[in-house]
Enzyme design. Structure first.
Site, PDB file in Angstrom:
ATOM      1  N   ARG A  75      23.707  42.219  44.497  1.00 17.60           N
ATOM      2  CA  ARG A  75      24.131  42.453  45.891  1.00 17.60           C
ATOM      3  C   ARG A  75      23.616  43.824  46.336  1.00 17.60           C
ATOM      4  O   ARG A  75      23.845  44.824  45.646  1.00 17.60           O
ATOM      5  CB  ARG A  75      25.654  42.421  45.917  1.00 17.60           C
ATOM      6  N   ARG A 144      32.921  49.740  48.357  1.00 24.68           N
ATOM      7  CA  ARG A 144      31.820  48.766  48.472  1.00 24.68           C
ATOM      8  C   ARG A 144      30.980  49.013  49.726  1.00 24.68           C
ATOM      9  O   ARG A 144      31.184  49.994  50.436  1.00 24.68           O
ATOM     10  CB  ARG A 144      32.419  47.352  48.561  1.00 24.68           C
ATOM     11  N   LYS A 207      38.688  47.061  43.611  1.00 26.77           N
ATOM     12  CA  LYS A 207      37.665  47.166  44.649  1.00 26.77           C
ATOM     13  C   LYS A 207      38.222  47.828  45.909  1.00 26.77           C
ATOM     14  O   LYS A 207      39.450  47.787  46.148  1.00 26.77           O
ATOM     15  CB  LYS A 207      37.112  45.788  44.987  1.00 26.77           C
ATOM     16  N   LYS A 209      37.304  48.488  50.230  1.00 26.67           N
ATOM     17  CA  LYS A 209      36.417  48.098  51.332  1.00 26.67           C
ATOM     18  C   LYS A 209      36.730  48.849  52.620  1.00 26.67           C
ATOM     19  O   LYS A 209      37.900  49.036  52.956  1.00 26.67           O
ATOM     20  CB  LYS A 209      36.554  46.600  51.589  1.00 26.67           C
ATOM     21  N   CYS A 430      32.435  30.741  52.203  1.00 21.98           N
ATOM     22  CA  CYS A 430      32.013  31.582  51.082  1.00 21.98           C
ATOM     23  C   CYS A 430      31.032  30.809  50.208  1.00 21.98           C
ATOM     24  O   CYS A 430      30.796  29.623  50.406  1.00 21.98           O
ATOM     25  CB  CYS A 430      33.224  32.007  50.269  1.00 21.98           C
ATOM     26  N   CYS A 436      29.809  30.672  41.860  1.00 22.51           N
ATOM     27  CA  CYS A 436      31.025  31.484  41.761  1.00 22.51           C
ATOM     28  C   CYS A 436      31.915  30.963  40.635  1.00 22.51           C
ATOM     29  O   CYS A 436      32.361  29.820  40.668  1.00 22.51           O
ATOM     30  CB  CYS A 436      31.805  31.476  43.081  1.00 22.51           C
ATOM     31  N   CYS A 475      38.439  29.075  47.043  1.00 20.17           N
ATOM     32  CA  CYS A 475      39.649  29.475  46.301  1.00 20.17           C
ATOM     33  C   CYS A 475      40.400  30.472  47.184  1.00 20.17           C
ATOM     34  O   CYS A 475      39.885  30.879  48.228  1.00 20.17           O
ATOM     35  CB  CYS A 475      39.289  30.070  44.935  1.00 20.17           C
ATOM     36  N   CYS A 479      36.972  35.189  50.282  1.00 21.79           N
ATOM     37  CA  CYS A 479      35.670  35.807  50.554  1.00 21.79           C
ATOM     38  C   CYS A 479      35.098  35.401  51.916  1.00 21.79           C
ATOM     39  O   CYS A 479      34.365  36.166  52.527  1.00 21.79           O
ATOM     40  CB  CYS A 479      34.685  35.469  49.446  1.00 21.79           C
TER      41      CYS A 479
HETATM   42 FE1  SRM Z   1      34.438  38.045  47.315  1.00 17.11          FE
HETATM   43  C1  SRM Z   1      35.159  37.825  44.018  1.00 17.11           C
HETATM   44  C2  SRM Z   1      31.547  36.450  46.833  1.00 17.11           C
HETATM   45  C3  SRM Z   1      33.503  38.871  50.449  1.00 17.11           C
HETATM   46  C4  SRM Z   1      37.693  38.808  48.070  1.00 17.11           C
HETATM   47  N1  SRM Z   1      33.495  37.321  45.688  1.00 17.11           N
HETATM   48  C5  SRM Z   1      33.949  37.371  44.408  1.00 17.11           C
HETATM   49  C6  SRM Z   1      32.873  36.900  43.424  1.00 17.11           C
HETATM   50  C7  SRM Z   1      32.073  38.091  43.008  1.00 17.11           C
HETATM   51  C8  SRM Z   1      33.373  36.103  42.217  1.00 17.11           C
HETATM   52  C9  SRM Z   1      33.647  36.888  40.974  1.00 17.11           C
HETATM   53  O1  SRM Z   1      34.482  37.798  40.971  1.00 17.11           O
HETATM   54  O2  SRM Z   1      33.008  36.585  39.969  1.00 17.11           O
HETATM   55  C10 SRM Z   1      32.058  35.981  44.387  1.00 17.11           C
HETATM   56  C11 SRM Z   1      30.605  35.765  44.008  1.00 17.11           C
HETATM   57  C12 SRM Z   1      30.132  34.422  44.491  1.00 17.11           C
HETATM   58  C13 SRM Z   1      28.679  34.262  44.394  1.00 17.11           C
HETATM   59  O3  SRM Z   1      28.224  33.447  43.557  1.00 17.11           O
HETATM   60  O4  SRM Z   1      27.942  34.902  45.132  1.00 17.11           O
HETATM   61  C14 SRM Z   1      32.352  36.616  45.719  1.00 17.11           C
HETATM   62  N2  SRM Z   1      32.780  37.832  48.377  1.00 17.11           N
HETATM   63  C15 SRM Z   1      31.721  37.060  48.043  1.00 17.11           C
HETATM   64  C16 SRM Z   1      30.741  36.929  49.190  1.00 17.11           C
HETATM   65  C17 SRM Z   1      29.295  36.859  48.747  1.00 17.11           C
HETATM   66  C18 SRM Z   1      31.129  35.685  50.010  1.00 17.11           C
HETATM   67  C19 SRM Z   1      30.109  35.210  51.014  1.00 17.11           C
HETATM   68  O5  SRM Z   1      29.878  33.997  51.016  1.00 17.11           O
HETATM   69  O6  SRM Z   1      29.578  36.000  51.786  1.00 17.11           O
HETATM   70  C20 SRM Z   1      31.124  38.173  50.013  1.00 17.11           C
HETATM   71  C21 SRM Z   1      30.353  39.397  49.595  1.00 17.11           C
HETATM   72  C22 SRM Z   1      30.724  40.566  50.441  1.00 17.11           C
HETATM   73  C23 SRM Z   1      29.895  41.786  50.185  1.00 17.11           C
HETATM   74  O7  SRM Z   1      28.776  41.818  50.665  1.00 17.11           O
HETATM   75  O8  SRM Z   1      30.389  42.721  49.546  1.00 17.11           O
HETATM   76  C24 SRM Z   1      32.575  38.340  49.604  1.00 17.11           C
HETATM   77  N3  SRM Z   1      35.405  38.795  48.947  1.00 17.11           N
HETATM   78  C25 SRM Z   1      34.854  38.942  50.176  1.00 17.11           C
HETATM   79  C26 SRM Z   1      35.888  39.124  51.164  1.00 17.11           C
HETATM   80  C27 SRM Z   1      35.681  39.238  52.669  1.00 17.11           C
HETATM   81  C28 SRM Z   1      35.457  40.642  53.117  1.00 17.11           C
HETATM   82  O9  SRM Z   1      35.420  41.570  52.309  1.00 17.11           O
HETATM   83  O10 SRM Z   1      35.315  40.824  54.315  1.00 17.11           O
HETATM   84  C29 SRM Z   1      37.094  39.087  50.477  1.00 17.11           C
HETATM   85  C30 SRM Z   1      38.502  39.147  51.130  1.00 17.11           C
HETATM   86  C31 SRM Z   1      38.862  40.487  51.602  1.00 17.11           C
HETATM   87  C32 SRM Z   1      39.476  41.266  50.483  1.00 17.11           C
HETATM   88  O11 SRM Z   1      38.732  41.902  49.747  1.00 17.11           O
HETATM   89  O12 SRM Z   1      40.691  41.196  50.326  1.00 17.11           O
HETATM   90  C33 SRM Z   1      36.777  38.893  49.083  1.00 17.11           C
HETATM   91  N4  SRM Z   1      36.117  38.332  46.222  1.00 17.11           N
HETATM   92  C34 SRM Z   1      37.368  38.586  46.740  1.00 17.11           C
HETATM   93  C35 SRM Z   1      38.309  38.597  45.649  1.00 17.11           C
HETATM   94  C36 SRM Z   1      39.823  38.887  45.752  1.00 17.11           C
HETATM   95  C37 SRM Z   1      40.109  40.341  45.595  1.00 17.11           C
HETATM   96  C38 SRM Z   1      41.576  40.641  45.456  1.00 17.11           C
HETATM   97  O13 SRM Z   1      42.100  41.438  46.238  1.00 17.11           O
HETATM   98  O14 SRM Z   1      42.202  40.076  44.552  1.00 17.11           O
HETATM   99  C39 SRM Z   1      37.584  38.290  44.478  1.00 17.11           C
HETATM  100  C40 SRM Z   1      38.136  38.147  43.061  1.00 17.11           C
HETATM  101  C41 SRM Z   1      38.353  39.447  42.382  1.00 17.11           C
HETATM  102  O15 SRM Z   1      37.970  40.515  42.835  1.00 17.11           O
HETATM  103  O16 SRM Z   1      38.969  39.386  41.315  1.00 17.11           O
HETATM  104  C42 SRM Z   1      36.215  38.124  44.886  1.00 17.11           C
HETATM  105 FE1  SF4 Z   2      34.320  32.409  44.906  1.00 12.25          FE
HETATM  106 FE2  SF4 Z   2      36.786  32.157  45.803  1.00 12.25          FE
HETATM  107 FE3  SF4 Z   2      35.235  34.087  46.727  1.00 12.25          FE
HETATM  108 FE4  SF4 Z   2      34.749  31.626  47.432  1.00 12.25          FE
HETATM  109  S1  SF4 Z   2      36.626  32.741  47.918  1.00 12.25           S
HETATM  110  S2  SF4 Z   2      33.195  33.101  46.699  1.00 12.25           S
HETATM  111  S3  SF4 Z   2      35.296  30.487  45.619  1.00 12.25           S
HETATM  112  S4  SF4 Z   2      35.947  33.929  44.662  1.00 12.25           S
END
Ligand code: SRM
Ligand code: SF4
Length: 560
Positions: A75, A144, A207, A209, A430, A436, A475, A479
């Site tokens: 990323r 981030r 993390k 943000k 997402c 993922c 899930c 994201c």
């Molecule tokens: Fe996310 C984890 C993809 C935005 C909350 N996110 C992941 C992972 C890395 C899975 C993992 O931990 O192994 C996913 C990788 C999937 C893949 O194959 O690419 C993933 N997140 C994404 C992206 C690529 C979704 C998308 O389709 O665009 C976004 C990348 C953003 C970036 O450029 O940095 C992405 N993730 C978000 C958002 C939305 C936002 O930030 O605006 C959230 C919700 C907001 C928040 O942070 O609360 C989000 N991602 C999570 C979480 C839950 C965190 C938590 O508070 O528990 C995880 C799981 C974790 O961290 O354990 C996670």
């Molecule tokens: Fe993966 Fe869940 Fe984030 Fe979708 S919402 S990219 S399934 S961790």
């Protein structure tokens, strides 16, 4: 048990990592496996990468007694989502050479490449570096990618805000040289203990943000960030920022201690220097008080609720040495991308193109990847990614507009953008399967076909002009920010989703659970009922989210 013993295992990995070096070099050199060791899986996140495997091929590989098909996702760090046309060309070539070829625009305005084999990781980072791009701190327990409002038409102050996003990103980078040593062959430090007053040796509990919105557009979904900044503009001057803290969307199915939360506005800071100081100290407070024993409860939102807003305000003021002023008035009226051609404030033009769920590739909808590459080779448009997973081509002179328009048209991107339904244009999903590891259900591979099934229903009830925000995640991690949608789908098992209704249009109210574990037939039936009721009982100009809350979620208060 002592405090130390109760720390989560990731805490020990961070403190033992010698400034995020871990044993990455040994892991990378081990060609007996496509993976890296467990501790390095955590360490490499801080360098912007995740170890993944192809989930579509797990069974087949297991049957052949083969190791999972491991690969890496990388990323980029792109504050505000900006790239030059030369950089886009570089990303295009790197994606073709080392990854699956699909370039993924994320929900935080940056780019991901998937499917990098272990041996390809270092050449990929070196190629990015040659294009002045890096992936430092885009994952891991650290600040981030900083998101910032995309639309340059709205105000001449966008460039200033984008500059500030960059300043924040730079100021909150880790001090370790590990990235440069491991990937870019910088000479190794003998004493690997660089001083890092912000992150120390333990980094943040989780993390972190930051997003900046420029009202009236809340395209960055500012309240879903740990720190949301709302630009305050008075008399055409950017005078400072309202600061909101404690946003975050994740919850865990079956764990009532976890919940999504929108950030709370705690005050106003004047100018960039004071705002940056406040941001910095919010991070130090979270570093010192955040939960380091249970990662499920480690985000800032839980520290905010545990200590309370008055305590936070006082502690920020104590650490910064200045008082936060009362928040200034602001108003959001939209979260959408403005598709098609728009005039910018400076007499130039920009074009926002629809990239369904951020997947830049050539498919039956449009030859998006070829199109964007050709536009980049003209050098006549800058690139910006939006928090809604789309691409904006900006800084285009009036005289170059026909050229860019012709390329967009020839590759079908103009038609796809301008002829897609409102429902499709304002949908987001997402990644989920196949990369993922946390996905329970499909998202970006499924939502386009679901939208195709919903479109006739929307037309049937005369709602095709509504700009309803529909989002899906595989899930409950959120994201694709599905809990902040008017209609949200959250994957619970393969082919099943919770249906969430009642979020508002501008990102100031979360939705709530309406139906659990529904399959496609159930989704179509539920939404047809919703559309029919909306068409019949909506109040003048009532959005679908507002209507769903009033009529479906709280029917006792329904007046019509
Ligand atoms: Fe996310 C984890 C993809 C935005 C909350 N996110 C992941 C992972 C890395 C899975 C993992 O931990 O192994 C996913 C990788 C999937 C893949 O194959 O690419 C993933 N997140 C994404 C992206 C690529 C979704 C998308 O389709 O665009 C976004 C990348 C953003 C970036 O450029 O940095 C992405 N993730 C978000 C958002 C939305 C936002 O930030 O605006 C959230 C919700 C907001 C928040 O942070 O609360 C989000 N991602 C999570 C979480 C839950 C965190 C938590 O508070 O528990 C995880 C799981 C974790 O961290 O354990 C996670
Ligand atoms: Fe993966 Fe869940 Fe984030 Fe979708 S919402 S990219 S399934 S961790």
């Amino acid at each position: 048990m002592s405090e130390q013993q109760k720390l989560s295992p990731v805490e020990k990995i961070k403190t033992d990592s010698q400034g995020l070096r871990g044993t990455l070099e040994q892991s990378l050199a081990n060609d007996l496996t496509g993976a890296i060791n467990d501790a390095d899986i955590q360490v490499i996140k801080f360098h912007g990468m995740y170890l993944q495997d192809d989930r579509d091929r797990r069974d087949e590989r297991a049957a052949k007694k083969l190791e999972r098909l491991y690969s890496f996702m990388i990323r980029l760090r792109l504050p505000g989502g900006n790239l030059t046309p030369a950089q886009w060309q570089a990303v295009h070539h790197i994606a073709g050479e080392h990854s699956t070829g699909v370039i993924k625009i994320t929900t935080r305005q940056t780019l991901q490449l998937h499917g990098l084999l272990k041996a390809a990781v270092k050449p990929t980072i070196q190629a990015f570096d040659a294009a002045a791009l890096d992936s430092i701190a885009t994952c891991g327990d650290i600040n981030r990618n900083v998101a910032a409002s995309s639309h340059p038409a709205a105000s001449p102050l966008h460039a200033q805000v984008h500059g500030f996003a960059d300043t924040i990103s730079q100021a909150l980078m880790p001090k370790t040289r590990a990235y440069y040593e491991i990937w870019l062959d910088e000479e190794q430090l003998i004493d690997k203990k660089e001083d890092d007053p912000l992150y120390q040796h333990r980094y943040l509990p989780r993390k972190f943000k930051i997003g900046i919105a420029i009202p009236p557009n809340n395209d960055v979904d500012v309240f879903t960030n740990d720190i949301g900044l709302i630009a305050i503009i008075e008399n055409n001057q950017l005078i400072g920022y309202n600061i909101a803290i404690g946003g975050g969307l994740s919850q865990t199915h079956g764990n009532a201690d976890t919940y999504p939360r929108l950030a709370s506005v705690i005050g106003f800071t004047e100018g960039e220097e004071k705002t940056l100081k406040a941001i910095y100290e919010i991070l130090t407070i979270q570093r010192d008080y955040g939960n380091r024993t249970d990662r499920k409860l480690a985000r800032l939102k839980y520290t905010v609720d545990k200590m309370g807003l008055p305590w936070w305000k006082e502690e920020i003021e104590r650490r910064t040495g200045f008082a936060l002023e009362p928040a200034r008035p602001y108003h959001f009226s939209s979260r959408k991308d403005l598709f098609g051609w728009q005039a910018s404030h400076d007499g130039l033009w920009h074009y926002t193109a629809l990239v369904e769920h951020g997947r830049v590739t050539d498919d039956e909808n449009a030859a998006t990847k070829t199109c964007l590459y050709e536009i980049a080779t003209t050098g006549k448009a800058q690139f910006r990614f939006t928090s809604n997973q789309n691409v904006m081509l900006y800084g285009i002179h009036e005289s170059d507009k026909p050229l860019i328009d012709e390329v967009l048209h020839r590759h079908g991107l103009k038609q796809f953008t301008e002829q897609s339904s409102e429902l499709r244009k304002h949908s987001m999903a997402c990644v989920a399967f196949n990369t993922c590891p946390l996905a329970l259900a499909e998202a970006q591979r499924y939502l386009p076909s679901l939208i195709s099934k919903l479109e006739p229903l929307v037309v049937k009830y005369g709602l095709e002009k509504d700009e309803t925000i529909v989002r899906m995640t595989g899930c409950p991690n959120g994201c694709g920010r599905s809990v902040a949608a008017e209609i949200g789908f959250i994957g619970t098992a393969y082919g099943r989703y919770n249906i969430q209704l009642g979020g508002d249009r501008n990102g100031q109210r979360l939705n709530v659970l309406y139906k659990k574990d529904v399959d496609e037939a159930g989704i179509l039936q539920t939404l047809e009922e919703l559309f029919a009721a909306h068409a019949q009982h909506r109040l003048p100009a009532e959005t679908l989210g507002d209507f769903a809350l009033r009529y479906m979620i709280h029917p006792a208060t329904t007046i019509v």
